[in-house]
Write an enzyme that holds these catalytic residues in place. Structure first.
Site, PDB file in Angstrom:
ATOM      1  N   CYS A 116       0.643  -1.048  -0.158  1.00 29.79           N
ATOM      2  CA  CYS A 116       0.016  -0.161   0.149  1.00 29.79           C
ATOM      3  C   CYS A 116       0.944   1.277   0.003  1.00 29.79           C
ATOM      4  O   CYS A 116       2.239   1.227   0.068  1.00 29.79           O
ATOM      5  CB  CYS A 116      -0.655  -0.004   1.108  1.00 29.79           C
ATOM      6  N   LYS A 195     -12.046  -5.161   2.718  1.00 26.71           N
ATOM      7  CA  LYS A 195     -11.741  -4.467   3.703  1.00 26.71           C
ATOM      8  C   LYS A 195     -12.572  -3.055   3.990  1.00 26.71           C
ATOM      9  O   LYS A 195     -13.052  -2.387   2.871  1.00 26.71           O
ATOM     10  CB  LYS A 195     -10.395  -3.734   3.313  1.00 26.71           C
ATOM     11  N   ARG A 205      -3.160   3.465  12.676  1.00 36.12           N
ATOM     12  CA  ARG A 205      -2.639   4.741  11.783  1.00 36.12           C
ATOM     13  C   ARG A 205      -1.718   5.609  12.928  1.00 36.12           C
ATOM     14  O   ARG A 205      -0.778   6.405  12.405  1.00 36.12           O
ATOM     15  CB  ARG A 205      -3.882   5.658  11.465  1.00 36.12           C
ATOM     16  N   ARG A 217     -11.318   7.413   3.984  1.00 33.12           N
ATOM     17  CA  ARG A 217     -11.084   6.482   3.072  1.00 33.12           C
ATOM     18  C   ARG A 217     -12.589   5.886   2.671  1.00 33.12           C
ATOM     19  O   ARG A 217     -12.507   4.853   2.014  1.00 33.12           O
ATOM     20  CB  ARG A 217     -10.066   5.443   3.468  1.00 33.12           C
ATOM     21  N   GLU A 234     -16.541  -8.062  -3.986  1.00 31.79           N
ATOM     22  CA  GLU A 234     -15.317  -7.785  -3.835  1.00 31.79           C
ATOM     23  C   GLU A 234     -14.315  -9.058  -4.033  1.00 31.79           C
ATOM     24  O   GLU A 234     -13.269  -8.937  -4.539  1.00 31.79           O
ATOM     25  CB  GLU A 234     -15.189  -6.904  -2.666  1.00 31.79           C
ATOM     26  N   LYS A 249     -10.859  -7.865   6.804  1.00 37.09           N
ATOM     27  CA  LYS A 249     -10.519  -7.026   7.663  1.00 37.09           C
ATOM     28  C   LYS A 249     -11.450  -5.780   7.756  1.00 37.09           C
ATOM     29  O   LYS A 249     -11.946  -5.305   6.962  1.00 37.09           O
ATOM     30  CB  LYS A 249      -9.245  -6.238   7.042  1.00 37.09           C
ATOM     31  N   TYR A 314      -1.871  -9.193  16.417  1.00 32.36           N
ATOM     32  CA  TYR A 314      -0.728  -8.472  17.324  1.00 32.36           C
ATOM     33  C   TYR A 314      -0.560  -9.316  18.641  1.00 32.36           C
ATOM     34  O   TYR A 314       0.593  -9.004  19.094  1.00 32.36           O
ATOM     35  CB  TYR A 314      -1.110  -7.011  17.434  1.00 32.36           C
TER      36      TYR A 314
END
Length: 326
Positions: A116, A195, A205, A217, A234, A249, A314
């Protein structure tokens, strides 16, 4: 009388359980910066921006834990960003150097690269920004060329998987063609196929320095209010364009989408347990409101049950430890 409890005894529960979760199902997102010391992300306690030179130490932990791999995100100082996100596809870009370092020292480690532009643009959007009669817009087709260059540079550096996340129409096709022309037909594409324009991205971010400097976005990420038809469309487009794996996501708010895709596509399906999901679990746990281990593992089992073969989280290292201790 039917008694479901008969199958829930301590000795029988493991035998009849259908959902398996192991460290190999987990991928650790890693933020990479140039130098200095590791920096903890304030909104994600326990998550750090890692200096390039210290990545080998982290890689050793990942391999020892038996994780499925890592996915890399670059962190640039503001003064090094520009309107076209050139740091994303520079030969000596931070992610490209990180890939070379990891694959040189740990060839057995699976290294994915997020593909990205948002971490590298001075405006924080995922593509080329233009001015239009109604204000700014992201030029989809001009962005495709830059995404293809980014993916090719990542493959040249040694990435095992490229993962386009910009949500530009046609990005998988453009990347697949660039990889094939460049001699990297063997490199798979993990597409962020579904997404959403989610409220759960805020901590990421901060970590990556990728917040939009104006607007949002919603013009290219999906509407959480849309029905399954949007997700299926999609995913179908990316499937037809040559994606080897598909991803949803965020993760937990979209279990219905995961399950729907699992029943329709004969390709590996991934889920990204995003920064906001991590932050919620971590914050509640630090306050004693949740049993962290139980809550995290329950959320990961839910993703596996819904159909995710791989999970970006994470919590990967901690979850791997908890699974070994179980």
């Amino acid at each position: 009388m039917e008694r479901p409890r008969r199958l829930r005894s301590p000795l029988l529960r493991p035998l009849v359980a259908e959902v398996e979760l192991s460290p190999r199902h987990l991928v650790l997102p890693v933020f990479v910066k140039e130098g200095g010391e590791p920096e903890e992300v304030s909104s994600m306690p326990g998550v750090f921006r890692h200096p390039l030179a210290q990545l080998p130490r982290l890689a050793e932990e990942v391999l020892k834990a038996g994780l499925g791999g890592v996915i890399l995100f670059g962190v640039l100082p503001e003064e090094e960003k520009d309107s076209l996100g050139q740091g994303a596809y520079a030969e000596e870009g931070i992610v490209q150097r990180a890939i070379r370092l990891l694959k040189r020292e740990f060839p057995q480690l699976l290294v994915m690269a997020d593909t990205c532009l948002c971490e590298y643009t001075d405006h924080g959007h995922c593509g080329v920004v233009r001015e239009g009669p109604l204000g700014f817009y992201v030029d989809n087709d001009a962005t495709l060329e830059l995404l293809a260059k980014t993916a090719l540079s990542q493959a040249q550096a040694g990435a095992d998987v490229v993962a386009p996340s910009a949500m530009m129409d046609g990005q998988v096709k453009a990347i697949r063609e660039a990889l094939d022309r460049g001699g990297f037909a063997h490199v798979p594409v993990l597409s962020y196929a579904v997404k959403y324009a989610s409220a759960f991205y805020g901590p990421f971010r901060e970590a990556a320095g990728s917040a939009p400097q104006f607007g949002d976005r919603t013009g290219y990420q999906m509407d959480p209010k849309a029905g399954l038809w949007d997700a299926l469309r999609e995913a179908s487009l990316d499937d037809l364009e040559g994606a080897d794996m598909l991803m949803v996501k965020p993760a937990l708010p979209y279990l219905d989408v995961l399950a729907a895709l699992k029943g329709r596509f004969a390709k590996p399906l991934f889920a990204y347990q995003v920064s906001g999901e991590y932050a919620m679990l971590k914050a509640a746990s630090l306050r004693g409101w949740l049993d962290e281990r139980r809550a995290v593992l329950e959320s990961l089992y839910a993703l596996r049950r819904a159909g995710a073969q791989g999970i970006l989280t994470y919590y990967a290292l901690e979850a791997a430890r908890w699974l070994r201790e179980a």
